[in-house]
Design an enzyme around this catalytic site. Structure first.
Site, mmCIF file in Angstrom:
data_model
loop_
_atom_site.group_PDB
_atom_site.id
_atom_site.type_symbol
_atom_site.label_atom_id
_atom_site.label_comp_id
_atom_site.label_asym_id
_atom_site.label_seq_id
_atom_site.Cartn_x
_atom_site.Cartn_y
_atom_site.Cartn_z
ATOM 1 N N ASP A 251 0.817 -1.216 0.000
ATOM 2 C CA ASP A 251 0.000 0.000 0.000
ATOM 3 C C ASP A 251 0.848 1.263 0.000
ATOM 4 O OD1 ASP A 251 0.585 0.586 2.913
ATOM 5 O OD2 ASP A 251 -0.460 -1.331 3.126
ATOM 6 N N GLU B 132 6.987 -7.425 -2.141
ATOM 7 C CA GLU B 132 5.547 -7.685 -1.993
ATOM 8 C C GLU B 132 5.194 -8.800 -2.966
ATOM 9 O OE1 GLU B 132 2.440 -6.302 -0.357
ATOM 10 O OE2 GLU B 132 1.881 -8.143 -1.421
ATOM 11 N N ASP C 199 5.846 -5.986 7.369
ATOM 12 C CA ASP C 199 4.461 -5.522 7.392
ATOM 13 C C ASP C 199 3.599 -6.652 6.846
ATOM 14 O OD1 ASP C 199 2.069 -4.242 7.202
ATOM 15 O OD2 ASP C 199 2.714 -2.743 5.746
ATOM 16 N N SER C 200 3.433 -7.699 7.663
ATOM 17 C CA SER C 200 2.718 -8.873 7.169
ATOM 18 C C SER C 200 1.228 -8.684 7.327
ATOM 19 C CB SER C 200 3.166 -10.113 7.932
ATOM 20 O OG SER C 200 2.959 -9.930 9.309
#
Lengths: 287, 494
Positions: free
Chosen positions: A86, A106, A155-156
């Site tokens: 994001d 990602e 940032d899982s």
């Protein structure tokens, strides 16, 4: 007409947000991505039915993942970020002139594409010349890398599904190896409040403990996440998260924030008794 | 076989047992028969455990659902479809595991007083069948790989020698493949055996996918073997304990059914039979594509593991034209001794520290079973975990356990030994010269050191003690620590 998005926080607890418009929906073997506008939380990104990001409260999550390690590390130049398609965490990191390189891994490039389109203000940071995007499985990306990064931010998306591999011992071990001798890893650690989530928090904590000499947990208030209360992990080879905080240096950078402050930095490592107890329970059974 | 298929194509879309169960459920028949839980109503905890759908399928044999003891309708159709899918003359749904299929093969092929040729690394179910039917085993020494410490296939020269020395043997059994994915030259063995009027029985517990994938080792049925036991529940995706027994045109299907009925339950589970039915349909329709993916995943994992350094994930390079005639690339076996860890140590660390369960760990190797249920993301975890284990635990390589094959001296048939008058729990060092009445198996290499009826020699005692000391897992004897053995009581004449 009323149109509501609901997410189960437990089998018996539901969190619902009134939807204004459903903007986007796409499903592939990596999961289902939805984006919609809500009246209270603004634009929302959901993956597999779980809220990942809302315009209204993303600043809390992103600032706490980015600024905590940056305020502790003395000279962070190379950063590796997992997940975060994001762009929210990247948006905080690009505020530091001292950072030379940000590698973003990602697995689902569909998330990046969708966010570029529907969250252009945040995703613009992905175009910063220091940012390199890799569409790859996190484990495959990192296992051959040694002594390369100053900070790794994990940032899982959650404990199940494709993000599951970011919460494993082999992943944390690989992160340890990929960090330099004074490296720091921060990760999201789930909520300690509901029992099912707490078990996962404990598991993650235990796995990190076995890989890093220093492992501490900090907290933040994130209204759109289950129970509204969220934990993060701070794992480090050398620096202590509070003792090694250089508040004066960080404040001199003049970075504008809405949640993070150096005072809050010190306070967020002070945990409620029940959380301390849950973590101590697994610290005792250190292998 | 392809020609035959063209002559009478069958519709593999069908799943007769499953479809009959569905129709039966729709008819809402009132049950005044067993099972007593009556669609789960009498046992709510069972319903909670297994789900309503599952317990509703747990019904008894009856006219619309056929009967496994004597199939005449839907089970018969399901077996015909399976025979077609596997290229067999007949196929039998089996509900007692592949063990029951293997035992049926052995008991169909030979009887008391007859000989059967076996590789020494047979599954114990084979020797157990000999305890039941009284036939005499003739063992063929499997070749072993000295470095990896695993048993390989049978060399053709060894098979020929066994046949020459035992022209009266009635059958030969072949593993296709072994647990480790090693295949013997099955076509050649069938040719030699048939020249000598011997039946060829094939244990394909680890080879279901050979029938559906492309570029796989030859299947028993394609090689012209007479019978094969196929563990549908291993690589085929059906429920545990369900299996297929296949027969070629040279075997009487009616006689095989009689042999099956000697030991088979008369209350065969429809869950198991329906799972065989839908799994056969799935593989017949989609197996080629599924196993292409399985091979790709295994090949990718092999490449990535070999990149780590120190581990050796082996593949087709083992092929040597004889004792490794072919290799099943879906078996992901990794040699670990070069990082200084025994396979069993890596196996334990993976489970205890990384929450990853492998199929087996022996002294030199670990085996990850790759199947139609695997996804890339879990393979990435396995590779990274192996990397992390090497980083954290690797050490200098310790002495290697060297396996020498010891030729067994068969004194009594397994049946005679099993039922003989015994002296129990003799300390192992005092058993030299005695005849053992039980199994001693060592992992590795998974070859019986002793089977019931075999002479214990000093060499065997030394081997057992050495294997114990080296940390091999020894199984079989009544004394679970394997310090004492049961032997035949010696008749003293004075």
């Amino acid at each position: 007409m009323e149109y509501w998005f609901s997410e189960h926080h437990t089998e018996n607890v539901k969190f619902s947000v009134k939807v204004d418009k459903h903007l986007y929906s796409n499903e592939n073997d990596l999961g289902r991505v939805d984006i919609f506008d809500s009246l209270e939380y603004g634009r929302i990104l959901a993956v597999d039915g779980y809220i990942i990001f809302t315009e209204r409260d993303e600043f809390i999550y992103d600032e706490m993942l980015a600024h905590i390690p940056m305020a502790v590390h003395k000279d962070a130049r190379r950063i590796l970020v997992f997940g975060a398609g994001d762009g929210g965490v990247i948006d905080e990191l690009v505020k530091y002139d001292s950072i030379e390189r940000i590698d973003l891994v990602e697995i689902n490039d569909g998330v990046i594409e969708a966010c570029r389109k529907f969250f252009p203000d945040v995703a613009v940071s992905l175009d910063d010349p220091r940012v390199n995007l890799y569409t790859d499985n996190a484990l495959r990306f990192i296992r051959h890398i040694e002594n390369e990064y100053d900070i790794i931010i994990v940032d899982s998306a959650g404990f199940y599904g494709p993000g599951e591999s970011l919460l494993t011992r082999e992943f944390y071990g690989s992160c340890y190896k990929a960090l330099k001798e004074d490296g720091i890893m921060v990760n999201q650690h789930q909520s300690p409040f509901y029992e099912a989530d707490r078990v996962e928090t404990q598991k993650a904590h235990k796995r990190i403990l076995t890989s890093f000499p220093i492992s501490r947990v900090y907290q933040a208030h994130i209204p759109s996440y289950p129970s509204g209360y969220w934990l993060f992990g701070f794992a480090s080879k050398k620096y202590h998260p509070v003792d090694d905080l250089d508040a004066a240096r960080w404040n001199s950078l003049g970075i504008a924030t809405d949640y993070y402050t150096t005072n809050l930095h010190v306070g967020c490592f002070a945990l409620p008794a029940y959380v301390e107890r849950a973590l101590k329970d697994v610290e005792k059974i250190k292998d | 076989m392809d020609l035959l298929k063209k002559l009478k194509p069958m519709n593999q879309d069908k799943a007769p047992v499953y479809e009959a169960l569905e129709e039966f459920r729709r008819n809402r028949v009132v049950p005044f028969d067993v099972p007593g839980h009556k669609r789960g109503r009498g046992n709510p905890e069972l319903v909670k455990l297994l789900g309503k759908q599952c317990v509703e399928l747990d019904v008894n044999s009856m006219k619309p659902l056929d009967n496994l003891c004597h199939p005449i309708s839907v089970i018969k159709e399901a077996e015909a479809l399976a025979a077609d899918a596997f290229g067999a003359a007949h196929a039998f749904l089996m509900v007692g595991g592949t063990t029951s299929a293997v035992q049926t093969m052995v008991m169909t092929a030979c009887k008391a007083g007859e000989k059967i040729i076996l590789p020494r690394n047979v599954h114990r179910s084979v020797i157990n069948a000999l305890v039941v039917n009284g036939a005499t085993p003739i063992y063929v020494n499997p070749d072993t790989d000295k470095k990896l410490g695993i048993a390989l296939g049978m060399k053709i020269s060894q098979v020929e020698k066994a046949i020459e020395e035992n022209p009266d043997a009635v059958a030969i059994l072949v593993n296709n493949p072994t647990y480790y994915g090693i295949c013997s030259n099955l076509r050649k063995i069938v040719e030699i055996a048939h020249q000598h009027n011997m039946l060829v029985l094939v244990d394909e517990a680890h080879g279901t996918h050979f029938y559906f994938g492309e570029n796989m080792p030859v299947t028993a049925m394609a090689a012209g073997a007479d019978m094969a036991s196929v563990s549908m529940h291993k690589s085929g995706g059906s429920l545990t304990q369900s299996s297929f027994l296949l027969a070629g045109p040279g075997v009487s299907a009616g006689y095989v059914r009689q042999v099956i009925n000697l030991t088979q339950t008369t209350s065969a589970s429809y869950l198991l039979m329906a799972s065989l039915d839908v799994s056969r349909r799935n593989l017949a329709l989609r197996g080629k594509e599924s196993f292409r993916q399985v091979c790709e995943i295994a090949e990718y994992a092999r490449k990535e593991i070999n990149k780590i350094g120190g581990y050796y994930a082996y593949g087709k390079e083992l092929i040597n034209g004889d004792s490794v005639y072919d290799f099943d690339t879906t078996k992901l076996t990794v040699f670990t001794l070069d990082i200084g860890l025994a396979g069993i140590e890596v196996y334990d660390i993976l489970r205890d520290e990384y929450d990853i369960q492998l199929e087996l760990g022996d002294i030199g190797n670990v085996l990850a079973y790759i199947s139609i249920g695997d996804r890339m993301r879990e393979v990435e975890r396995l590779v990274s975990a192996l990397y992390d284990i090497k980083r954290l635990y690797s050490r200098d390589r310790t002495g290697l356990f060297d396996h020498e094959y010891i030729n067994p001296q068969v004194v009594l048939t397994p049946q005679e030994a099993f039922y003989a008058v015994k002296e129990e729990m003799i300390p192992i060092r005092e058993t030299n010269g005695r005849v053992c009445t039980e199994f001693v198996m060592s992992y590795p290499p998974g070859i019986p050191i002793l089977a019931p009826g075999e002479r214990i020699t000093q060499e065997i005692i030394d081997y057992i003690l050495y294997a114990k000391e080296k940390g091999c897992s020894l199984t079989g004897p009544e004394d679970e620590r394997c310090e004492r053995l049961n032997v035949i009581k010696e008749m003293k004449l004075y």
